[in-house]
Design a protein around this motif. Sequence first.
Motif, PDB file in Angstrom:
ATOM      1  N   ASN A 404       3.021   7.280  32.751  1.00 56.66           N
ATOM      2  CA  ASN A 404       2.112   6.156  32.971  1.00 56.66           C
ATOM      3  C   ASN A 404       0.938   6.459  33.890  1.00 56.66           C
ATOM      4  OD1 ASN A 404       3.571   3.778  31.562  1.00 56.66           O
ATOM      5  ND2 ASN A 404       5.171   4.841  32.705  1.00 56.66           N
ATOM      6  N   PHE A 405       0.982   7.572  34.586  1.00 63.20           N
ATOM      7  CA  PHE A 405      -0.092   7.865  35.543  1.00 63.20           C
ATOM      8  C   PHE A 405      -0.674   9.261  35.325  1.00 63.20           C
ATOM      9  CE2 PHE A 405       2.177   4.332  37.392  1.00 63.20           C
ATOM     10  CZ  PHE A 405       1.155   3.518  37.862  1.00 63.20           C
ATOM     11  N   ASN A 406      -0.901   9.566  34.058  1.00 65.91           N
ATOM     12  CA  ASN A 406      -1.659  10.770  33.719  1.00 65.91           C
ATOM     13  C   ASN A 406      -1.040  12.059  34.279  1.00 65.91           C
ATOM     14  OD1 ASN A 406      -3.834  12.138  32.562  1.00 65.91           O
ATOM     15  ND2 ASN A 406      -5.033  12.033  34.477  1.00 65.91           N
ATOM     16  N   HIS A 407       0.284  12.163  34.216  1.00 68.94           N
ATOM     17  CA  HIS A 407       1.010  13.378  34.637  1.00 68.94           C
ATOM     18  C   HIS A 407       0.749  13.764  36.085  1.00 68.94           C
ATOM     19  CE1 HIS A 407       1.442  13.671  30.319  1.00 68.94           C
ATOM     20  NE2 HIS A 407       0.131  13.824  30.183  1.00 68.94           N
ATOM     21  N   GLU A 408       0.448  12.769  36.928  1.00 66.34           N
ATOM     22  CA  GLU A 408       0.233  13.148  38.329  1.00 66.34           C
ATOM     23  C   GLU A 408       0.792  12.106  39.294  1.00 66.34           C
ATOM     24  OE1 GLU A 408      -4.044  13.660  37.961  1.00 66.34           O
ATOM     25  OE2 GLU A 408      -4.361  11.812  39.082  1.00 66.34           O
ATOM     26  N   VAL A 409       0.819  12.493  40.571  1.00 66.92           N
ATOM     27  CA  VAL A 409       1.313  11.586  41.610  1.00 66.92           C
ATOM     28  C   VAL A 409       0.265  10.497  41.809  1.00 66.92           C
ATOM     29  CG1 VAL A 409       2.019  11.381  44.035  1.00 66.92           C
ATOM     30  CG2 VAL A 409       2.503  13.508  42.762  1.00 66.92           C
ATOM     31  N   PRO A 410       0.611   9.224  41.550  1.00 64.58           N
ATOM     32  CA  PRO A 410      -0.385   8.164  41.742  1.00 64.58           C
ATOM     33  C   PRO A 410      -0.703   7.961  43.222  1.00 64.58           C
ATOM     34  CG  PRO A 410       1.712   7.238  40.980  1.00 64.58           C
ATOM     35  CD  PRO A 410       1.897   8.710  41.044  1.00 64.58           C
ATOM     36  N   ALA A 411      -1.873   7.390  43.484  1.00 62.97           N
ATOM     37  CA  ALA A 411      -2.262   7.115  44.872  1.00 62.97           C
ATOM     38  C   ALA A 411      -1.525   5.879  45.377  1.00 62.97           C
ATOM     39  CB  ALA A 411      -3.767   6.887  44.951  1.00 62.97           C
ATOM     40  N   ALA A 412      -1.258   5.849  46.680  1.00 66.17           N
ATOM     41  CA  ALA A 412      -0.636   4.672  47.278  1.00 66.17           C
ATOM     42  C   ALA A 412      -1.727   3.739  47.766  1.00 66.17           C
ATOM     43  CB  ALA A 412       0.253   5.080  48.442  1.00 66.17           C
ATOM     44  N   ASP A 461      14.753  -0.138  41.260  1.00 66.05           N
ATOM     45  CA  ASP A 461      15.185  -1.330  40.511  1.00 66.05           C
ATOM     46  C   ASP A 461      14.464  -2.574  41.016  1.00 66.05           C
ATOM     47  OD1 ASP A 461      16.876   0.212  39.036  1.00 66.05           O
ATOM     48  OD2 ASP A 461      18.662  -0.230  40.238  1.00 66.05           O
ATOM     49  N   GLU A 462      14.333  -2.660  42.329  1.00 69.18           N
ATOM     50  CA  GLU A 462      13.694  -3.838  42.907  1.00 69.18           C
ATOM     51  C   GLU A 462      12.216  -3.906  42.511  1.00 69.18           C
ATOM     52  OE1 GLU A 462      14.483  -4.308  47.048  1.00 69.18           O
ATOM     53  OE2 GLU A 462      13.228  -6.106  47.221  1.00 69.18           O
ATOM     54  N   LYS A 463      11.565  -2.756  42.507  1.00 72.40           N
ATOM     55  CA  LYS A 463      10.142  -2.716  42.153  1.00 72.40           C
ATOM     56  C   LYS A 463       9.919  -2.887  40.649  1.00 72.40           C
ATOM     57  CE  LYS A 463       8.008  -2.400  45.976  1.00 72.40           C
ATOM     58  NZ  LYS A 463       6.765  -3.108  46.345  1.00 72.40           N
ATOM     59  N   ALA A 464      10.897  -2.536  39.855  1.00 69.77           N
ATOM     60  CA  ALA A 464      10.826  -2.636  38.386  1.00 69.77           C
ATOM     61  C   ALA A 464       9.466  -2.207  37.842  1.00 69.77           C
ATOM     62  CB  ALA A 464      11.172  -4.067  37.939  1.00 69.77           C
ATOM     63  N   PRO A 465       9.122  -0.942  38.003  1.00 70.61           N
ATOM     64  CA  PRO A 465       7.779  -0.486  37.602  1.00 70.61           C
ATOM     65  C   PRO A 465       7.474  -0.728  36.123  1.00 70.61           C
ATOM     66  CG  PRO A 465       9.205   1.377  38.187  1.00 70.61           C
ATOM     67  CD  PRO A 465       9.910   0.143  38.602  1.00 70.61           C
ATOM     68  N   TRP A 466       8.506  -0.808  35.282  1.00 68.45           N
ATOM     69  CA  TRP A 466       8.276  -1.067  33.854  1.00 68.45           C
ATOM     70  C   TRP A 466       7.639  -2.442  33.625  1.00 68.45           C
ATOM     71  CZ3 TRP A 466      12.743   0.194  36.341  1.00 68.45           C
ATOM     72  CH2 TRP A 466      13.645  -0.856  36.620  1.00 68.45           C
ATOM     73  N   ARG A 473      -1.225  -2.786  38.143  1.00 70.77           N
ATOM     74  CA  ARG A 473      -1.166  -1.326  38.009  1.00 70.77           C
ATOM     75  C   ARG A 473      -1.263  -0.615  39.370  1.00 70.77           C
ATOM     76  NH1 ARG A 473      -1.208   2.649  34.346  1.00 70.77           N
ATOM     77  NH2 ARG A 473      -2.278   4.538  35.051  1.00 70.77           N
ATOM     78  N   ALA A 474      -2.077  -1.167  40.271  1.00 74.54           N
ATOM     79  CA  ALA A 474      -2.234  -0.537  41.596  1.00 74.54           C
ATOM     80  C   ALA A 474      -0.922  -0.606  42.376  1.00 74.54           C
ATOM     81  CB  ALA A 474      -3.346  -1.218  42.379  1.00 74.54           C
ATOM     82  N   ALA A 475      -0.265  -1.775  42.350  1.00 75.06           N
ATOM     83  CA  ALA A 475       1.013  -1.928  43.064  1.00 75.06           C
ATOM     84  C   ALA A 475       2.067  -1.024  42.447  1.00 75.06           C
ATOM     85  CB  ALA A 475       1.469  -3.382  43.026  1.00 75.06           C
ATOM     86  N   CYS A 476       2.006  -0.875  41.127  1.00 80.79           N
ATOM     87  CA  CYS A 476       2.959   0.008  40.443  1.00 80.79           C
ATOM     88  C   CYS A 476       2.732   1.455  40.882  1.00 80.79           C
ATOM     89  CB  CYS A 476       2.805  -0.135  38.932  1.00 80.79           C
ATOM     90  SG  CYS A 476       3.992   0.872  38.027  1.00 80.79           S
ATOM     91  N   THR A 478       1.540   2.420  43.702  1.00 79.04           N
ATOM     92  CA  THR A 478       2.066   2.536  45.066  1.00 79.04           C
ATOM     93  C   THR A 478       3.579   2.749  45.041  1.00 79.04           C
ATOM     94  OG1 THR A 478       0.308   1.111  45.887  1.00 79.04           O
ATOM     95  CG2 THR A 478       2.260   1.339  47.285  1.00 79.04           C
ATOM     96  N   ALA A 479       4.264   1.960  44.213  1.00 81.62           N
ATOM     97  CA  ALA A 479       5.730   2.080  44.130  1.00 81.62           C
ATOM     98  C   ALA A 479       6.131   3.475  43.655  1.00 81.62           C
ATOM     99  CB  ALA A 479       6.292   1.021  43.191  1.00 81.62           C
ATOM    100  N   LEU A 480       5.415   3.988  42.661  1.00 80.43           N
ATOM    101  CA  LEU A 480       5.738   5.329  42.158  1.00 80.43           C
ATOM    102  C   LEU A 480       5.420   6.397  43.200  1.00 80.43           C
ATOM    103  CD1 LEU A 480       7.033   6.294  39.583  1.00 80.43           C
ATOM    104  CD2 LEU A 480       6.270   3.956  39.424  1.00 80.43           C
ATOM    105  N   HIS A 481       4.343   6.165  43.926  1.00 83.01           N
ATOM    106  CA  HIS A 481       3.990   7.110  44.984  1.00 83.01           C
ATOM    107  C   HIS A 481       5.115   7.178  46.022  1.00 83.01           C
ATOM    108  CE1 HIS A 481       1.171   9.394  47.549  1.00 83.01           C
ATOM    109  NE2 HIS A 481       1.943   8.901  48.502  1.00 83.01           N
ATOM    110  N   VAL A 482       5.575   6.006  46.438  1.00 84.64           N
ATOM    111  CA  VAL A 482       6.650   5.961  47.437  1.00 84.64           C
ATOM    112  C   VAL A 482       7.921   6.597  46.863  1.00 84.64           C
ATOM    113  CG1 VAL A 482       8.174   4.409  48.743  1.00 84.64           C
ATOM    114  CG2 VAL A 482       5.697   3.989  48.688  1.00 84.64           C
ATOM    115  N   ALA A 483       8.219   6.297  45.601  1.00 86.08           N
ATOM    116  CA  ALA A 483       9.426   6.873  44.980  1.00 86.08           C
ATOM    117  C   ALA A 483       9.324   8.400  44.947  1.00 86.08           C
ATOM    118  CB  ALA A 483       9.611   6.316  43.571  1.00 86.08           C
TER     119      ALA A 483
END
Length: 547
Positions: A404-412, A461-466, A473-476, A478-483
């Motif tokens: 979902n984020f272009n094969h890279e670590v998304p920004a927080a 699970d709590e963030k449910a990025p799906w 998208r920005a909050a998602c 951030t969640a992926l960045h933290v994960a």
Amino acid sequence: MTKTLVCVAWPYASGPRHLGHAVSTFIPADIVARYHRMKGDEVLMVGGSDMHGTPVMVRADEEGVPARVIAERYHAMHEKNIAQLGVRYDLYWNTADPHHKTWVQEIFLALKSKGHVYEAKMSSPYCAAGRHFLPDRYVEGKCPNCGFARARGDQCENCGHLWDPFDLIDARCRIHGTPPERRETNHFFFRLSAFEAALERWMSKGKEHWRLPVLTFSRSWLEEGLKDRPITRDLDWGIEVPVPGYETKRIYVWFEAVMGYLTATKEWYRRHGNPDGWKDFWFDRDARHYYFIGKDNIVFHTLFWPAILMGTDEKLTLPYDVPATQFLNFSGERMSTGRGRGIWLSDLLERFDPDQLRYYGIATMPELKDTDFAWEDFAQRNNSELLAVYGNFVHRALTFADKNFNHEVPAAGFLDAVDKAMVRSIEHQWKKVGQNLDYVHLRDAMKETIQLARLGNQYFDEKAPWDLVKKDRAACGTALHVALRVVRSLAILTAPFLPFSASRVWHDLGYDSDVHQRRWDDALDDVPAGQKLRVGKPLFAKIDLGA
Ligand SMILES: [Zn+2]
Ligand SMILES: [Zn+2]
């Protein structure tokens, strides 16, 4: 910089090793050495194969080949298995090396010149049928302590009690089955009794970090009073006694094998062109020497070896900790090479991922009491903990970001309370893991490491990025960045325990460096936004015993 010497018990080169051996020696030693390296300590990890001793000779007799053939065969096997298991020694040596022999003989003569080693007559078991003396394992009989039918002349393998061969009930020659006679013969003895007071003083202070069973067992020996111990045997395989008239005898294996920690340190420095460098480790009162052994070796490392060190040179560094383990049993019976029971390391390494073996070995490590190896438990813990908690968290975080984020670590972006709590948990778990490792509480250390992955799953699970990806998208991101930051920390925290998968996680996160070169504190750093991910297949395979 603290100097950490990691000493690993010397496995006999008499047969394949079982998993229980790895769990009490190689694996814990490797974890502690890796951790202290990451902490920035100066670490040296030494050990090797014990090429001498009657177990090797018994095997050679059975196969009708010279003892050296057996010793070299199994030394090569141990070396291979250790590498397969990801255990990294600085020097994996062996006691048949001529340098070891020279240094052992030097220590022997130094102790003799000080009167700590003396000659005396002793009555030894002799087999009239085969016309040979019967050193330790050549005698078998019933253990007076636990009733085990095949106790050896030196020790009962079942209860760990040390014996004189004549103590055994119905003692007999292992080869000829005849009851041993007593024959007078000259031997050298180590004057252990002379060190009782010094050992008592040493054992009475600064041992708060020792495991209770190790302390209790050692102190009970001191309370019973220490007796002088024979240090030569009627054998032709081993290190020659450097005294005329002793051509048919050899130095007793217990006496020379413990010296291997010192001689292996010397050898490592000799090979690195600094023949006096070993003194940095052995004449430094602040150096920390750890000894990884099984419980049947406790007094050799907590009493006999310290006494040898005191007798050789009072400035030599004594053990800092002897975190001996109890036994890992298989179906309630102790794993043993001599009796042919147990689960061979060489077989297990053919079938399973070494990190899966390490994980189960650590999870069931008999730190304070005996534990059991059970196949169902092995499969279950791998599938429901290692794979379902750790492997799953890493995989879902990596694959979701990748897709979902272009094969890279998304920004927080802005961190909400849940994100912040997750980041705080990294530091919290990092601290707990480190504290447990400092005290060699390895089971708990790994449990707290896996706990971070468990918290990561809850966060995910709590963030449910799906869902979030469609709404915000920005909050998602951030969640992926933290994960992924948690994944990054896990790569560093698991590195001492699960070195192979730690390297893979690090690589999948897009790093070209070696995770094993990272500092322990780096676990708290963030993951760089925009770093390209390299997502591979899941970390661990499911174990299906029916397959
Ligand atoms: Zn015999
Ligand atoms: Zn016994």
